[in-house]
Design an enzyme around this catalytic site. Structure first.
Site, short mmCIF file in Angstrom:
data_model
loop_
_atom_site.label_atom_id
_atom_site.label_comp_id
_atom_site.label_asym_id
_atom_site.label_seq_id
_atom_site.Cartn_x
_atom_site.Cartn_y
_atom_site.Cartn_z
N CYS A 280 0.86 -1.18 0.00
CA CYS A 280 0.00 0.00 0.00
C CYS A 280 0.90 1.23 0.00
CB CYS A 280 -0.85 0.06 1.27
SG CYS A 280 -2.10 -1.21 1.35
N GLY B 220 -0.01 0.19 -5.07
CA GLY B 220 -1.34 -0.40 -4.93
C GLY B 220 -2.27 0.15 -5.98
N ASN C 16 -0.06 1.05 5.95
CA ASN C 16 0.76 0.24 5.04
C ASN C 16 1.45 -0.82 5.89
OD1 ASN C 16 3.84 0.85 3.16
ND2 ASN C 16 2.41 -0.83 3.03
N GLY C 17 1.21 -2.08 5.58
CA GLY C 17 1.85 -3.16 6.34
C GLY C 17 0.83 -4.23 6.66
N TYR D 286 12.28 -4.42 -5.44
CA TYR D 286 11.15 -4.42 -6.37
C TYR D 286 10.10 -3.34 -6.13
CZ TYR D 286 6.92 -6.10 -8.69
OH TYR D 286 5.79 -6.20 -9.44
#
Ligand code: SF4
Length: 469
Positions: A9, A38, A113-114, A255
């Protein structure tokens, strides 16, 4: 088809000292810069005169926040936004963020986020206490705990502090209350979060590229275990949790993140280029050209080329118009999609010995198709170099890798993988090289759990993306 790792995210927040006419527009720009993190859904919550308004939906930022939607939203003093790929909970509109809740003492908006590692356990406890859940996302667990703690304490920051002591795992959060904007990062610092400023604004973002895009100057990364609070135009910071083993996800560099982002002192492009240089030293090959699989193999391919002195060349033309990964249900359609998405440049590859650099191999199916297409286009040899060690395990901290049994490197040797994908040779970046490349970062330790099965914190017995369903 084209099964790649999914980004988790992206979060973005802004606090402006004077009401801003284009507050929503600025958040849209920030979120668009984070869109690679995302693509399933997005949303923005705005605080105008202590009321929280929001809009969220499934789709890309440009699709959801049309000119009309932007014009109908209020322009307040602070806002938070989110782009989402679901790592917990399914891809539904209800699971889109920000999560906005009304409780006894006011409103709350949260972006996350996570992935929490104790979400399931906490959810069970909350349900036993009578809590009702309307989404299948672990972020709702965070909201419930903040509200529960808020009812026991005198302020929202006390409630957030207590919450940080209860939740475990990966969380970079932005939390907006009627009067405050808060940013927190878990004690391992699994996911990035940075802060910047303009003359009148304070800006938070998952990656520094979103600060650049919105005209903000990068100040620093939020420290693992830190909480930053802004209220009444004043900013303060507090270290909430003691130093623990650090664990920034090394895959952010390999990435996820954009090459123009710098995370915890290390630029993503430089990291990838160095990964390519290390691969050239570790696994040299006699070849005519070096090429990268677009997009995340390109920086490492440049590094390999510079180190090996083998010229870099473009071997694929990538369609700009296929943004989202989608499933094609027949072989013919799948073949068509390969050609549409990555078309080999026959003139460049014909009769050439190619070093092809990619960022990772999950199942190996995508790379097999890519190598076949190069050979069909006339390539003499394709030597594959992977700018990461082999994936042998799953991620508990917000990366949707795949089931362990589906990871090709979990049950096959390098030689067996080479044979399956049809490469003339295959090498992965070594863990020692990864160690070498990360040594210049501000972070002393990284999470490399999916490559080593050793995680920085205790992990649950199992991982199930839709375990709340
Ligand atoms: S397990 Fe892998 S993908 Fe997950 S946080 Fe650790 S390094 Fe990143």
């Amino acid at each position: 088809m084209f099964k790649k790792l999914k980004e988790e995210c992206g979060i973005f927040g802004i606090y402006t000292k004077e009401e801003k006419e284009d507050l929503v527009g600025t958040v849209c720009v920030g979120l668009t810069a984070l869109q690679h993190r995302g693509e399933e859904s997005c949303g923005i919550a705005i605080n105008e005169d202590r009321n929280i308004y929001f809009h969220k939906d499934v789709g890309l930022v440009t699709d959801v926040f049309t000119k009309h939607v932007q014009e109908t939203l209020p322009q307040g003093k602070m806002a938070i936004g989110h782009v989402r790929y679901s790592t917990t909970g399914t891809s539904r509109k209800e699971n889109a963020q920000p999560m906005v809740v009304k409780h006894k003492k006011g409103y709350l908006a949260v972006v996350h986020n996570g992935n929490l590692t104790n979400a399931e356990e906490l959810k069970r406890q909350l349900e036993d206490e009578g809590a009702i859940f309307t989404t299948t996302s672990d972020t709702e667990v965070i909201c419930h705990i903040i509200v529960r703690e808020r009812l026991k304490t005198g302020s929202i920051e006390e409630a957030v502090k207590n919450t940080m002591k209860i939740i475990k795992g990966a969380y970079s959060l932005l939390i907006m209350s009627p009067q405050k904007l808060m940013a927190v990062r878990d004690p391992q610092g699994f996911r990035p979060l940075c802060i910047g400023h303009t003359e009148k604004d304070i800006v938070f973002a998952s990656e520094s590229c979103a600060l650049d895009t919105t005209g903000a100057t990068f100040d620093r990364d939020i420290e693992p275990g830190e909480m930053v609070i802004i209220t009444n135009n004043e900013m303060k910071s507090e270290k909430i949790l003691p130093d623990e083993k650090k664990g920034l996800c090394v895959f952010e560099y390999i990435y996820f993140a954009r090459p123009d982002s710098t995370i915890d002192g290390l630029n993503v492009h430089i990291f990838r280029e160095n990964a390519g240089r290390c691969l050239a030293k570790q696994a040299p090959v006699d070849a005519d050209i070096v090429a990268g699989v677009p997009d995340s193999g390109i920086d490492a391919a440049l590094g390999y080329s510079k180190q090996s002195k083998i010229p870099y060349d473009v071997v694929f033309i990538k369609s700009k118009y296929i943004g989202r990964t989608f499933i094609q249900n027949t072989q013919t359609k799948r073949k068509r999609l390969v050609a549409l998405k990555l078309n080999p440049l026959k003139q460049t590859v014909k009769d050439k010995k190619i070093v092809l650099i990619d960022d990772s191999i999950v199942r190996g199916t995508t790379l097999t198709k890519i190598i076949t297409s190069l050979k069909d286009a006339g390539a003499k040899e394709v030597h594959v170099r992977i700018a990461a060690p082999p994936f042998i395990d799953v991620c508990y901290f917000g990366t949707d890798i795949d089931k362990k049994e589906n990871l090709i490197a979990n049950n096959k040797t390098v030689e067996e993988i080479r044979e399956i994908i049809g490469a003339d040779s295959l090498e992965f970046l070594s863990l020692d090289s990864l160690e070498e490349i990360t040594k210049d970062s501000h972070i002393p330790e990284f999470c490399k759990g999916c490559f080593t099965s050793k995680y920085p914190i205790e992990v649950p017995d199992s991982i199930d993306k839709n375990r709340f369903e």
